[in-house]
Design an enzyme around this catalytic site. Structure first.
Site, PDB file in Angstrom:
ATOM      1  N   LYS A  45       8.457  55.037  30.996  1.00 25.37           N
ATOM      2  CA  LYS A  45       8.851  53.924  30.103  1.00 25.37           C
ATOM      3  C   LYS A  45       9.816  53.070  30.924  1.00 25.37           C
ATOM      4  O   LYS A  45      10.978  53.419  31.098  1.00 25.37           O
ATOM      5  CB  LYS A  45       9.552  54.496  28.867  1.00 25.37           C
TER       6      LYS A  45
ATOM      7  N   GLY B 112      20.100  55.025  33.729  1.00 28.28           N
ATOM      8  CA  GLY B 112      20.568  53.898  32.932  1.00 28.28           C
ATOM      9  C   GLY B 112      22.049  54.069  32.639  1.00 28.28           C
ATOM     10  O   GLY B 112      22.764  54.794  33.334  1.00 28.28           O
TER      11      GLY B 112
ATOM     12  N   THR C 273      25.616  55.104  30.901  1.00 29.14           N
ATOM     13  CA  THR C 273      26.124  56.412  30.460  1.00 29.14           C
ATOM     14  C   THR C 273      25.925  56.601  28.954  1.00 29.14           C
ATOM     15  O   THR C 273      25.498  57.673  28.512  1.00 29.14           O
ATOM     16  CB  THR C 273      27.606  56.537  30.857  1.00 29.14           C
TER      17      THR C 273
ATOM     18  N   GLY D  39      22.409  57.428  28.272  1.00 28.67           N
ATOM     19  CA  GLY D  39      22.145  58.765  28.818  1.00 28.67           C
ATOM     20  C   GLY D  39      22.604  59.862  27.869  1.00 28.67           C
ATOM     21  O   GLY D  39      21.934  60.892  27.708  1.00 28.67           O
TER      22      GLY D  39
ATOM     23  N   GLU E  29      20.855  60.107  35.611  1.00 30.23           N
ATOM     24  CA  GLU E  29      21.468  59.273  36.656  1.00 30.23           C
ATOM     25  C   GLU E  29      22.091  58.092  35.945  1.00 30.23           C
ATOM     26  O   GLU E  29      21.377  57.185  35.510  1.00 30.23           O
ATOM     27  CB  GLU E  29      20.397  58.801  37.650  1.00 30.23           C
TER      28      GLU E  29
ATOM     29  N   CYS F   7      23.886  50.737  40.973  1.00 27.00           N
ATOM     30  CA  CYS F   7      24.738  51.806  40.413  1.00 27.00           C
ATOM     31  C   CYS F   7      25.798  52.228  41.420  1.00 27.00           C
ATOM     32  O   CYS F   7      26.933  52.520  41.053  1.00 27.00           O
ATOM     33  CB  CYS F   7      23.876  52.984  39.983  1.00 27.00           C
TER      34      CYS F   7
ATOM     35  N   GLN G  60      24.238  40.463  30.838  1.00 27.77           N
ATOM     36  CA  GLN G  60      25.066  40.750  32.022  1.00 27.77           C
ATOM     37  C   GLN G  60      25.965  39.567  32.360  1.00 27.77           C
ATOM     38  O   GLN G  60      27.136  39.731  32.669  1.00 27.77           O
ATOM     39  CB  GLN G  60      24.168  41.044  33.244  1.00 27.77           C
TER      40      GLN G  60
ATOM     41  N   GLU H  61      32.501  50.070  34.121  1.00 30.08           N
ATOM     42  CA  GLU H  61      31.557  49.748  35.176  1.00 30.08           C
ATOM     43  C   GLU H  61      31.311  48.234  35.171  1.00 30.08           C
ATOM     44  O   GLU H  61      30.855  47.677  34.173  1.00 30.08           O
ATOM     45  CB  GLU H  61      30.225  50.472  34.953  1.00 30.08           C
TER      46      GLU H  61
HETATM   47  P1  NAD Z   1      20.159  50.981  29.831  1.00 32.92           P
HETATM   48  O1  NAD Z   1      20.776  52.315  29.547  1.00 32.92           O
HETATM   49  O2  NAD Z   1      20.434  49.875  28.904  1.00 32.92           O
HETATM   50  O3  NAD Z   1      18.559  51.107  29.870  1.00 32.92           O
HETATM   51  C1  NAD Z   1      17.903  52.011  30.730  1.00 32.92           C
HETATM   52  C2  NAD Z   1      16.567  52.388  30.107  1.00 32.92           C
HETATM   53  O4  NAD Z   1      16.802  53.115  28.908  1.00 32.92           O
HETATM   54  C3  NAD Z   1      15.690  51.194  29.723  1.00 32.92           C
HETATM   55  O5  NAD Z   1      14.348  51.489  30.018  1.00 32.92           O
HETATM   56  C4  NAD Z   1      15.897  51.107  28.209  1.00 32.92           C
HETATM   57  O6  NAD Z   1      14.819  50.508  27.532  1.00 32.92           O
HETATM   58  C5  NAD Z   1      16.029  52.582  27.844  1.00 32.92           C
HETATM   59  N1  NAD Z   1      16.728  52.865  26.584  1.00 32.92           N
HETATM   60  C6  NAD Z   1      17.639  52.094  25.931  1.00 32.92           C
HETATM   61  N2  NAD Z   1      18.039  52.722  24.799  1.00 32.92           N
HETATM   62  C7  NAD Z   1      17.368  53.893  24.730  1.00 32.92           C
HETATM   63  C8  NAD Z   1      17.355  54.978  23.801  1.00 32.92           C
HETATM   64  N3  NAD Z   1      18.092  54.963  22.697  1.00 32.92           N
HETATM   65  N4  NAD Z   1      16.548  56.037  24.056  1.00 32.92           N
HETATM   66  C9  NAD Z   1      15.785  56.070  25.171  1.00 32.92           C
HETATM   67  N5  NAD Z   1      15.752  55.071  26.089  1.00 32.92           N
HETATM   68  C10 NAD Z   1      16.534  53.994  25.874  1.00 32.92           C
HETATM   69  O7  NAD Z   1      20.551  50.626  31.333  1.00 32.92           O
HETATM   70  P2  NAD Z   1      20.202  49.278  32.136  1.00 32.92           P
HETATM   71  O8  NAD Z   1      21.097  48.200  31.611  1.00 32.92           O
HETATM   72  O9  NAD Z   1      18.728  49.065  32.166  1.00 32.92           O
HETATM   73  O10 NAD Z   1      20.633  49.675  33.632  1.00 32.92           O
HETATM   74  C11 NAD Z   1      21.917  49.528  34.131  1.00 32.92           C
HETATM   75  C12 NAD Z   1      22.649  50.858  34.126  1.00 32.92           C
HETATM   76  O11 NAD Z   1      21.907  51.817  34.866  1.00 32.92           O
HETATM   77  C13 NAD Z   1      24.006  50.789  34.815  1.00 32.92           C
HETATM   78  O12 NAD Z   1      24.930  51.550  34.076  1.00 32.92           O
HETATM   79  C14 NAD Z   1      23.747  51.450  36.174  1.00 32.92           C
HETATM   80  O13 NAD Z   1      24.881  51.974  36.807  1.00 32.92           O
HETATM   81  C15 NAD Z   1      22.771  52.495  35.772  1.00 32.92           C
HETATM   82  N6  NAD Z   1      22.027  52.963  36.951  1.00 32.92           N
HETATM   83  C16 NAD Z   1      22.288  54.214  37.430  1.00 32.92           C
HETATM   84  C17 NAD Z   1      21.628  54.666  38.558  1.00 32.92           C
HETATM   85  C18 NAD Z   1      21.875  56.057  39.103  1.00 32.92           C
HETATM   86  O14 NAD Z   1      21.030  56.523  39.852  1.00 32.92           O
HETATM   87  N7  NAD Z   1      22.970  56.706  38.766  1.00 32.92           N
HETATM   88  C19 NAD Z   1      20.694  53.842  39.205  1.00 32.92           C
HETATM   89  C20 NAD Z   1      20.460  52.570  38.685  1.00 32.92           C
HETATM   90  C21 NAD Z   1      21.132  52.138  37.553  1.00 32.92           C
END
Ligand code: NAD
Length: 476
Positions: free
Chosen positions: A169, A222, A224, A227, A244, A278, A325, A380
């Site tokens: 997804k 995504g 925290t 997550g 992650e 990230c 953002q 962050e």
């Molecule tokens: P996000 O958490 O908003 O979304 C990530 C994914 O989760 C998307 O596909 C989104 O549709 C999905 N999602 C949203 N709500 C959900 C739910 N309730 N249940 C299941 N899935 C859901 O994050 P983002 O804004 O897309 O990405 C940026 C974040 O990702 C930053 O915090 C960044 O640090 C982090 N990130 C971490 C790493 C790592 O490896 N540690 C790598 C890249 C990005």
């Protein structure tokens, strides 16, 4: 573009679509289906049906599909890079680099295919024991928009090479590159149903994927907060989970560091991908004895960065990926000014060039004299804004660097071996860089501590995360 279910292009069951926009122009570049719970069920069913065949395909044969897919990605790199830039915003050079990274991930796991094996274990008494490793079944991933191709590779490659089937997804802002890369796997000979991609919102498609009882492992990247939600749902279904999450990486510049190389490291570390990485440098701690010289050099380098549409070959930094953002960064700047929490050295506003108001552009920004209680050091900051703090010595720098809920990466810049050792031992992060920041490779584990998540991606040990170890006791 359509979804990928059972090796075919698919509409969503609800028949609804959503727009994918170019963050540099605001134009709609495509529409993708809004996947529902029923679509997730169909994708998981397709993956479940394909599992037996794929699990019994030899790892070497699976590796050949990877190798062919990597070759196609390298051959189509230019057209794929343009697609990635259009939906994500990053400059073409960065998009090319990300796709090369994706191909390299596939080649790395192709090489690991031959090393999948169990153990022979002599046990006391009259007998033997063996361990065998079996794939888990249907695995799944939910991915973000900042590095959509590379992160897709990190997740699907170890799962598929170990014989699992998959449902992805992707993020709603960048689904096109993921759908295209999935179709390249089929072009490379992947059997139908082994890799499925369902587009849609996190709350609907994402949560139903985590809830689906036939999904045995979820790998999530995504924020925290998201997550934690994913972990909660996964726990109730007793699923394996890798998280992650966010990061707020510190970079420490000591007084003996090579300042030229620290300056270019800080510029790339912070402003690569418009600050939306990230493991970007999100807090910079510099020894006060070299602070003035360092900040001057940094300011001059940052002022040279050309902001623009990623498709323009002169662009060094593209737009932010989305309005949310951009608004967050504007809000931080307003707060710095209102509370007088720091001095904006350069940047701090939307750049002025023709069309800049149509996209999500923001100038690369440096802020000095940031107090410890500032949001810039606690949250962050996912954008082109770098807070700089001066410190007296390494102890003070490490203490401040560790004062964060996050623990993804950290870097120390020095020529002194004792300081390197102290940094490596005392910085509380999953990845420590010395005289560099940002470099990642599928050959080594990647992941964080504290609120940056748990579990690791990459490195040879990752395969055991996608396999069940079974013990066979044999009496002779
Ligand atoms: P996000 O958490 O908003 O979304 C990530 C994914 O989760 C998307 O596909 C989104 O549709 C999905 N999602 C949203 N709500 C959900 C739910 N309730 N249940 C299941 N899935 C859901 O994050 P983002 O804004 O897309 O990405 C940026 C974040 O990702 C930053 O915090 C960044 O640090 C982090 N990130 C971490 C790493 C790592 O490896 N540690 C790598 C890249 C990005």
């Amino acid at each position: 573009m359509k979804m990928q279910i059972n090796g075919k292009a698919a509409e969503a069951c609800g028949g609804e679509y959503f727009d994918v926009k170019n963050p540099a122009t605001g134009e709609i570049i495509d529409q993708v289906p809004k996947g529902t719970e029923d679509d997730i069920a169909l994708a998981v069913e397709a993956a479940e049906s394909a599992f037996k065949g794929w699990a019994s395909t030899s790892p070497q044969q699976r590796g050949i599909v990877f190798y062919r897919a990597a070759e196609i990605v390298r051959r189509k790199k230019e057209e794929l890079a343009a697609l990635l830039t259009k939906e994500q915003g990053k400059p073409l050079a960065e998009a090319r680099g990300e796709l090369e990274g994706f191909a390299h991930v596939l080649e790395y796991y192709c090489g690991l295919a031959g090393s999948l094996r169990g153990d022979f274990v002599p046990v006391p008494g009259n007998g033997y024991a063996f361990t065998v490793k079996n794939p888990l079944g249907v695995c799944a991933a939910i991915t973000p928009w900042n590095m959509p191709a590379l992160i897709m590779g990190w997740k699907i490659a170890p799962a598929l090479i170990s014989g699992n089937t998959f449902v992805l997804k992707p993020a709603s802002n960048t689904p096109l590159i993921n759908l295209t890369l999935a179709s390249i796997f089929y072009e490379a000979g992947l059997p139908a149903g082994v890799l499925n991609v369902v587009t849609g919102s996190g709350e609907t498609a994402g949560e139903s994927l985590v809830r689906n009882p036939d999904v045995r492992k979820i790998s999530f990247t995504g924020e925290t907060g998201t997550g934690k939600r994913v972990a909660e749902i996964a726990a109730s279904g007793m699923k394996r989970v890798t998280l992650e999450l966010g990061g707020s990486d510190p970079m420490i510049v000591c007084d003996d560091a090579n300042l030229e190389s620290a300056v270019s490291g800080a510029i790339r570390g912070r402003f690569y991908n418009c600050g939306q990485t990230c493991t970007a440098v999100k807090r910079l701690y510099v020894f006060e004895s070299v602070a003035e010289e360092f900040i001057k050099k940094l300011e001059s380098g940052v002022k040279n960065l050309k902001v623009g549409n990623g498709l323009d070959k002169n662009t060094d930094m593209g737009p932010l990926n989305n309005r949310h953002q951009l608004n967050f960064i504007k809000e931080l700047i307003a707060e710095i000014e209102e509370k007088e929490e720091g001095k904006i050295i350069t940047g701090g506003k939307v750049p002025e060039f023709e069309g800049s108001d149509k996209g999500y552009f923001f100038e690369p920004t440096l802020v000095s004299d940031v107090p410890a209680e500032s949001r810039l050091l606690k949250e962050e900051v996912f954008g082109p804004l770098l807070p700089i703090v001066t410190v007296k010595n390494l102890d003070e720098a490490i203490e401040a660097a560790n004062r964060s809920n996050y623990g993804l990466g950290a870097s120390i810049w020095t020529k002194d071996l004792d300081r390197i050792r102290t940094g490596c031992e005392q910085l509380n992060a999953g990845i420590i860089w010395v005289n560099q920041h940002l470099k990642v490779a599928p050959e080594v584990p990647f992941g964080g501590v504290k609120e940056s998540g748990f579990g690791r991606e990459n490195g040879p040990d990752i395969l055991s995360e996608y396999m069940e170890t079974r013990t066979i006791m044999l009496k002779t």
